[in-house]
Design an enzyme around this catalytic site. Sequence first.
Site, mmCIF file in Angstrom:
data_model
loop_
_atom_site.group_PDB
_atom_site.id
_atom_site.type_symbol
_atom_site.label_atom_id
_atom_site.label_comp_id
_atom_site.label_asym_id
_atom_site.label_seq_id
_atom_site.Cartn_x
_atom_site.Cartn_y
_atom_site.Cartn_z
ATOM 1 N N LYS A 13 0.796 -1.144 0.107
ATOM 2 C CA LYS A 13 -0.125 0.021 0.129
ATOM 3 C C LYS A 13 0.854 1.266 0.075
ATOM 4 C CE LYS A 13 -1.071 -0.111 4.786
ATOM 5 N NZ LYS A 13 -0.048 -1.069 5.276
ATOM 6 N N ARG A 88 -6.057 2.430 11.894
ATOM 7 C CA ARG A 88 -5.884 1.048 12.322
ATOM 8 C C ARG A 88 -6.582 0.555 13.335
ATOM 9 N NH1 ARG A 88 0.035 1.586 10.151
ATOM 10 N NH2 ARG A 88 1.089 -0.404 10.329
ATOM 11 N N ARG A 127 12.524 -6.259 2.137
ATOM 12 C CA ARG A 127 12.316 -4.936 1.697
ATOM 13 C C ARG A 127 13.607 -3.907 2.268
ATOM 14 N NH1 ARG A 127 6.533 -2.810 3.666
ATOM 15 N NH2 ARG A 127 7.417 -2.567 5.571
ATOM 16 N N ARG A 161 14.267 -1.080 7.231
ATOM 17 C CA ARG A 161 13.529 -0.527 8.530
ATOM 18 C C ARG A 161 13.890 -1.642 9.744
ATOM 19 N NH1 ARG A 161 7.526 0.604 6.795
ATOM 20 N NH2 ARG A 161 7.058 -0.349 8.865
ATOM 21 N N ARG A 172 3.471 -7.383 14.048
ATOM 22 C CA ARG A 172 2.691 -6.461 13.248
ATOM 23 C C ARG A 172 1.502 -7.020 12.703
ATOM 24 N NH1 ARG A 172 7.302 -4.301 9.832
ATOM 25 N NH2 ARG A 172 6.001 -3.068 8.776
#
Length: 215
Positions: A13, A88, A127, A161, A172
């Site tokens: 996203k 969220r 990532r 990250r 998460r």
Amino acid sequence: MIIILFGPPGCGKGTQASIIAKENYYPHLSTGDMLREAVKFKTETGLIAAKIMEEGKLVSDDIVVNIIKDRIEQKDCENGFILDGFPRTIAQAKELDNMLLEKELLVNLVIEFSVNDEVLLNRIEGRFSCNDCGAGYNDHTRMPLKDGICDDCESSNFIRRKDDNKETASKRLESYNEETLPLLPYYKDKQVLFSIDGLADIKNVTNEIMSLIQK
Ligand code: AMP
């Protein structure tokens, strides 16, 4: 137009929000990016948020709601914005509705990225991004064309990250399943919810989102 891109961590996203933001001239509002900025500059919010983010938990509703409240008052949000990573929780969604109501606005479109957990964990672990221009890459799906050099700005300064490791990513995902998924019926009832295949090719996902925006 007020658009929410909705989905678990690693669903794509953030990547789509920045593409869509450029194409439609809407600002891309990512609470994750804003919090990382606060952590980097050791602001009061950043000092509170840092540990929570490293543990893969959710930062308190008050903090993120205030961040968004301030941000949407800025002039570039006048004609609409794209929310990535907010709301969220149900409490955040209700606060958002209240903020918008004061401006006689509503959420127009919520796009859910549907993906499976195993693919997500793989994606998250792979990532990384360019520390200078923010371009996103992935060990498994999108490496820079020239080894070690950013395609967009030619920097060789890449970062990963802190929370993109298997253990934190699983936490998460847990937070997403427990606290964020219950938002789907909330937006379904408002008839603004659409689901897309988050595992499709990046260009196809962008096209699907663009066609929903233009409907
Ligand atoms: P993201 O970049 O969206 O994956 O967010 C990274 C981390 O920031 C999350 O794991 C949370 O700890 C925190 N965070 C971002 N957005 C929110 C939000 N709307 N509510 C609570 N915590 C958030």
